[in-house]
Write a protein that holds these residues in place. Sequence first.
Motif, PDB file in Angstrom:
ATOM      1  N   ASN A 216       0.863  -1.017   0.024  1.00  0.00           N
ATOM      2  CA  ASN A 216      -0.099   0.061  -0.075  1.00  0.00           C
ATOM      3  C   ASN A 216       0.993   1.041  -0.037  1.00  0.00           C
ATOM      4  OD1 ASN A 216      -2.168   1.581   0.357  1.00  0.00           O
ATOM      5  ND2 ASN A 216      -1.594   1.882   2.468  1.00  0.00           N
ATOM      6  N   ALA A 217       0.611   2.153  -0.650  1.00  0.00           N
ATOM      7  CA  ALA A 217       1.164   3.698  -0.997  1.00  0.00           C
ATOM      8  C   ALA A 217       0.226   4.441  -0.855  1.00  0.00           C
ATOM      9  CB  ALA A 217       2.054   3.608  -2.076  1.00  0.00           C
ATOM     10  N   ASN A 218       0.555   5.670  -0.148  1.00  0.00           N
ATOM     11  CA  ASN A 218      -0.515   6.808  -0.005  1.00  0.00           C
ATOM     12  C   ASN A 218       0.282   8.026   0.100  1.00  0.00           C
ATOM     13  OD1 ASN A 218      -2.438   8.596   0.620  1.00  0.00           O
ATOM     14  ND2 ASN A 218      -3.261   7.307   2.135  1.00  0.00           N
ATOM     15  N   ILE A 219       0.065   8.836  -0.884  1.00  0.00           N
ATOM     16  CA  ILE A 219       0.719  10.336  -0.880  1.00  0.00           C
ATOM     17  C   ILE A 219      -0.032  11.270  -0.912  1.00  0.00           C
ATOM     18  CG2 ILE A 219       2.374  11.732  -2.478  1.00  0.00           C
ATOM     19  CD1 ILE A 219       3.405   9.106  -3.553  1.00  0.00           C
ATOM     20  N   THR A 220      -0.090  12.477  -0.185  1.00  0.00           N
ATOM     21  CA  THR A 220      -0.935  13.666  -0.216  1.00  0.00           C
ATOM     22  C   THR A 220      -0.148  14.747  -0.487  1.00  0.00           C
ATOM     23  OG1 THR A 220      -2.312  12.572   1.551  1.00  0.00           O
ATOM     24  CG2 THR A 220      -2.680  14.747   1.140  1.00  0.00           C
ATOM     25  N   LEU A 221      -0.711  15.619  -1.392  1.00  0.00           N
ATOM     26  CA  LEU A 221       0.241  16.839  -1.810  1.00  0.00           C
ATOM     27  C   LEU A 221      -0.721  18.086  -1.436  1.00  0.00           C
ATOM     28  CD1 LEU A 221       1.801  15.635  -5.104  1.00  0.00           C
ATOM     29  CD2 LEU A 221       2.811  15.927  -2.885  1.00  0.00           C
ATOM     30  N   LYS A 222      -0.321  19.268  -0.751  1.00  0.00           N
ATOM     31  CA  LYS A 222      -1.239  20.132  -0.426  1.00  0.00           C
ATOM     32  C   LYS A 222      -0.617  21.503  -1.104  1.00  0.00           C
ATOM     33  CE  LYS A 222      -3.531  18.523   3.678  1.00  0.00           C
ATOM     34  NZ  LYS A 222      -3.710  18.823   5.050  1.00  0.00           N
ATOM     35  N   PHE A 223      -1.395  22.222  -1.886  1.00  0.00           N
ATOM     36  CA  PHE A 223      -1.107  23.569  -2.581  1.00  0.00           C
ATOM     37  C   PHE A 223      -2.245  24.540  -2.129  1.00  0.00           C
ATOM     38  CE2 PHE A 223       0.425  19.732  -5.077  1.00  0.00           C
ATOM     39  CZ  PHE A 223       1.469  20.222  -5.319  1.00  0.00           C
ATOM     40  N   ASP A 224      -2.124  25.396  -1.319  1.00  0.00           N
ATOM     41  CA  ASP A 224      -2.928  26.493  -1.023  1.00  0.00           C
ATOM     42  C   ASP A 224      -4.240  25.866  -0.618  1.00  0.00           C
ATOM     43  OD1 ASP A 224      -3.552  28.954  -0.392  1.00  0.00           O
ATOM     44  OD2 ASP A 224      -3.848  29.817  -2.543  1.00  0.00           O
TER      45      ASP A 224
END
Length: 342
Positions: A216-224
């Motif tokens: 399992n792989a989980n990536i979260t990216l946040k931009f403004d």
Amino acid sequence: SVTSTSGDPNEGMTINVRGISSLSSNDPLYVIDGSFGDLSMVDPSDIASIEVLKDAAATSIYGARAANGVIVITTKEGKVGPPSVRYSFGGTLSRRSRYSDRSVNVMNSAERVAYSRELLEKKYEYGDKNTWIGYEAAYENYRNGVIDYNEFCRQVDYYETLNMDWFDAIMRDAFSHTHTLSVSGGSRNAKYYASVGYNRQNGILQKEKGDRYTANANITLKFDRFDLQFKLSGNTQKQDHTPSDVGLTDYAYNASRAVPLYNEDGSLYYYPKKQNSSDIQSWFNILNERDNSYEKIKKNSVSFSTAINHNILTALKLGAPFSYTVSNTYDHVYPFEPPYSA
């Protein structure tokens, strides 16, 4: 309501959220990270939260498929900070049945022979004499002069003291274990979580086992005001069963303890048995039937999902999810065919 319908550890549990209905399927709908999925695809160590929806609101959100309730599963995400590595281990011990258990009420060898002796002394003949075994066979052979009185007494003494332990011959105390290795970390703008897992399920029936590998792989990216999520998971399962038609559990509970499993020379003991209601007769031994039949199941699945969310207001979010799952199942059953006939 969570119940186990068989002793096979690979069958999983039967889950009812809103009770049993007359519909063909009573299974709830599983929603994993916003997408429809299968509970067997998830490693328990990767679960962050579980929510059970059982009222009419569930149907309004997920449609007619949610008529039996919805189980919403959210998997873990990365946490802000340096890389953190975690290993978890779990184990369960399943105990096989024993004749000393309260729920088991089976005559021992002496009681079974006494029961047969009483029936025959009262001239109550039953079944086909060609398939008589144990005390009945010894009695018939002595009455027809096939064996003398001394041999008859020797055989009767053998059957009275045999006390065959069918539970020990067919079952076992089974230890199952699971292992999970995970790593997580990241910054305020980018977080990650990844894990690999292995699970071995051993059944109380000998030669019953199952292996499951998960990733399992989980990536979260946040931009403004925007955030992106990418999730990739996969699992493969290999299961070894004895076909249910063999009836190992029923045999262990119902077989006479005055019938041997092996001959005195250590070879398998075969006895004549009619096949169903036909006149076809074969030579039968439960271990021979088990060892000459099998069911092998292989399951593979890969799931990818992504979602983009836009925070329009503090209390209003607009999201666009996408998910894709590929899975396949291979089930090969090899039926037992008696190698001997009479």
